[in-house]
Write a protein that holds these residues in place. Structure first.
Motif, PDB file in Angstrom:
ATOM      1  N   ASN A  61      38.060  80.184  76.295  1.00 33.36           N
ATOM      2  CA  ASN A  61      36.778  80.672  76.814  1.00 33.36           C
ATOM      3  C   ASN A  61      35.584  79.977  76.163  1.00 33.36           C
ATOM      4  O   ASN A  61      34.580  79.730  76.832  1.00 33.36           O
ATOM      5  CB  ASN A  61      36.678  82.191  76.634  1.00 33.36           C
ATOM      6  CG  ASN A  61      37.802  82.924  77.362  1.00 33.36           C
ATOM      7  OD1 ASN A  61      38.654  82.298  77.994  1.00 33.36           O
ATOM      8  ND2 ASN A  61      37.813  84.239  77.263  1.00 33.36           N
ATOM      9  N   SER A 103      31.259  85.009  84.895  1.00 34.07           N
ATOM     10  CA  SER A 103      31.402  85.832  83.700  1.00 34.07           C
ATOM     11  C   SER A 103      31.485  87.322  84.067  1.00 34.07           C
ATOM     12  O   SER A 103      31.653  87.675  85.232  1.00 34.07           O
ATOM     13  CB  SER A 103      30.278  85.539  82.711  1.00 34.07           C
ATOM     14  OG  SER A 103      30.576  86.124  81.455  1.00 34.07           O
ATOM     15  N   LYS A 112      33.509  85.600  76.022  1.00 30.91           N
ATOM     16  CA  LYS A 112      32.779  85.354  77.277  1.00 30.91           C
ATOM     17  C   LYS A 112      31.275  85.279  76.993  1.00 30.91           C
ATOM     18  O   LYS A 112      30.569  84.459  77.582  1.00 30.91           O
ATOM     19  CB  LYS A 112      33.075  86.445  78.306  1.00 30.91           C
ATOM     20  CG  LYS A 112      34.489  86.422  78.880  1.00 30.91           C
ATOM     21  CD  LYS A 112      34.825  85.153  79.662  1.00 30.91           C
ATOM     22  CE  LYS A 112      34.092  85.039  80.977  1.00 30.91           C
ATOM     23  NZ  LYS A 112      34.613  83.911  81.800  1.00 30.91           N
TER      24      LYS A 112
END
Ligand code: NAD
Ligand code: TYD
Length: 356
Positions: free
Chosen positions: A103, A135, A166
């Motif tokens: 990520n 996202s 994230k």
């Protein structure tokens, strides 16, 4: 013209690729689909595209810069739609390393490859290029029960290794726009459900466990609230943002459908009682309250007025229509379910639920 999709063999990515190649507005534009085929990636999700020249699949890792450079040079995509990620909170608790790698480092590598490609473009091609980063609402943290829903300006307060990774990727995307001018768009969406979702997430897990007569494990008191969006609505929102979103902006995407987990489980059980009644009694008898998830966020809620106002997007499905379609899809795709419940899946179930 071509778009590069990352993570297009996963749940949302495969729905996106299928919908992109079916929508009259975009179906003429091929997709290069880069996916590492981790446990969450499944080429069977894309069986409908076998032999379709508009879909080029590349098995590979977004962390590999040389591979990314080759893909940009060969296919010259006019846009990137970036889904590839480790996406499950419980897995991030048991093993955060993969989340930081894919990520954060993977998004970094993809941004750098996109920047090199875009930097060498000129004129209309340069002006039209887009990097759309997919996202989650989880970057905003947890809401009190009476707090207003997340807007795009809500502070970032991620609480799990997943949401922190994230959030980090969102910040990189933002910085690549502000520093280098890369034409980015970011979407933050609530919980998705629908066809092809791996049965580690709440809704498909409850459906496949109930069908197998297995316990339905509800974490803690089951009163945690999520906003649920049917995956096709999410994919349509992403197409709208890619086509008409303002560069550098973020768009929250949600279903206007907040519900506590126990209510979701109750609805699934009631649908299965109707569609696949069991002689042993109602499916709700299988519900078991189990130990809570550490750091469990209490509530997420999305204020989706910006995307509605600017781009005219609203969800088409209600939860009632979307969950019925979803349960029916799992009933009709027993072979898909059996195939994903491989040895590795059983290991995951033992690791996550064995000690609860
Ligand atoms: P998923 O776990 O089903 O799929 C992820 C895909 O990425 C898989 O096909 C996997 O093979 C691939 N992948 C993983 N690591 C990779 C790597 N290093 N290189 C290339 N490919 C790799 O996830 P999903 O639920 O489809 O979510 C897709 C995106 O949407 C994620 O970025 C997630 O954060 C975001 N999102 C998901 C939800 C949700 O409810 N599922 C909600 C909001 C946002
Ligand atoms: P999940 O689908 O993992 O999504 P997220 O954690 O990203 O929101 O979980 C949704 C909600 O369901 C969350 O509050 C945790 C809860 N949950 C359970 O109660 N039992 C389960 O077995 C799972 C997987 C989730």
């Amino acid at each position: 013209m071509t778009i590069l999709v990352t993570g297009g063999a996963g749940f949302i990515g495969s729905n996106f690729v299928l919908d992109w190649l079916a929508d009259p507005a975009t179906r003429g534009e091929p997709v290069v689909n880069l996916d590492a085929l981790t446990y969450a990636g499944n080429l069977h999700n894309l069986d409908a595209l076998r032999g379709d020249a508009r879909h080029v699949f590349v098995q590979g890792d977004i962390c590999e810069r040389a591979l990314l450079d080759r893909i940009f040079a060969e296919h010259r995509p006019r846009a990137v739609v970036h889904f590839a990620a480790e996406s499950h909170v419980d897995r991030s608790i048991l093993g955060p390393g993969a989340f930081i790698r894919t990520n954060v480092e993977g998004t970094f590598a993809l941004l750098e490859a996109a920047r090199a490609h875009w930097g060498a473009l000129a004129g209309d091609a340069r002006a039209a290029f887009r990097f759309l980063h997919v996202s989650t609402d989880e970057v905003y943290g947890s809401l009190a029960s009476d707090a207003p829903a997340f807007t795009e300006t809500h502070p970032y307060e991620p609480n799990s290794p997943y949401s922190a990774s994230k959030a980090a990727s969102d910040h990189l995307v933002r910085a690549w726009h502000h520093t280098y001018g890369l034409p980015v768009l970011t979407t933050n969406c609530s919980n998705n459900y629908g066809p092809f979702q791996f049965p580690e997430k709440l809704i498909p897990l409850m459906i496949v466990n109930a069908l197998a007569g297995k316990p339905l494990p509800v974490y803690g008191d089951g009163l945690q609230v999520r906003d649920w969006l049917y995956v096709a609505d999410h994919c349509r929102a992403i197409r709208a943002v890619l086509a008409r979103g303002r560069v550098g902006e973020t768009y929250n995407i949600g279903g206007w459908n907040e519900q506590p987990n126990v209510e979701i489980v109750r609805t699934i059980c009631a649908l299965l009682d109707e569609l696949r009644p069991q002689p042993q009694g109602p499916h709700a008898r299988l519900v078991q309250y189990v130990a809570d998830r550490p750091g469990h966020d209490r509530r997420y809620a999305i204020d989706a007025r910006k995307i509605e106002r600017e781009l005219g997007w609203r969800p088409a499905e209600t939860f009632a229509t979307g969950i019925r379609k979803t349960v029916q899809w799992y009933l009709e795709h027993a072979a898909w379910v059996a195939e994903v419940q491989s040895g590795a899946y059983r290991d995951w179930v033992a690791a996550n639920y064995g000690r609860r």
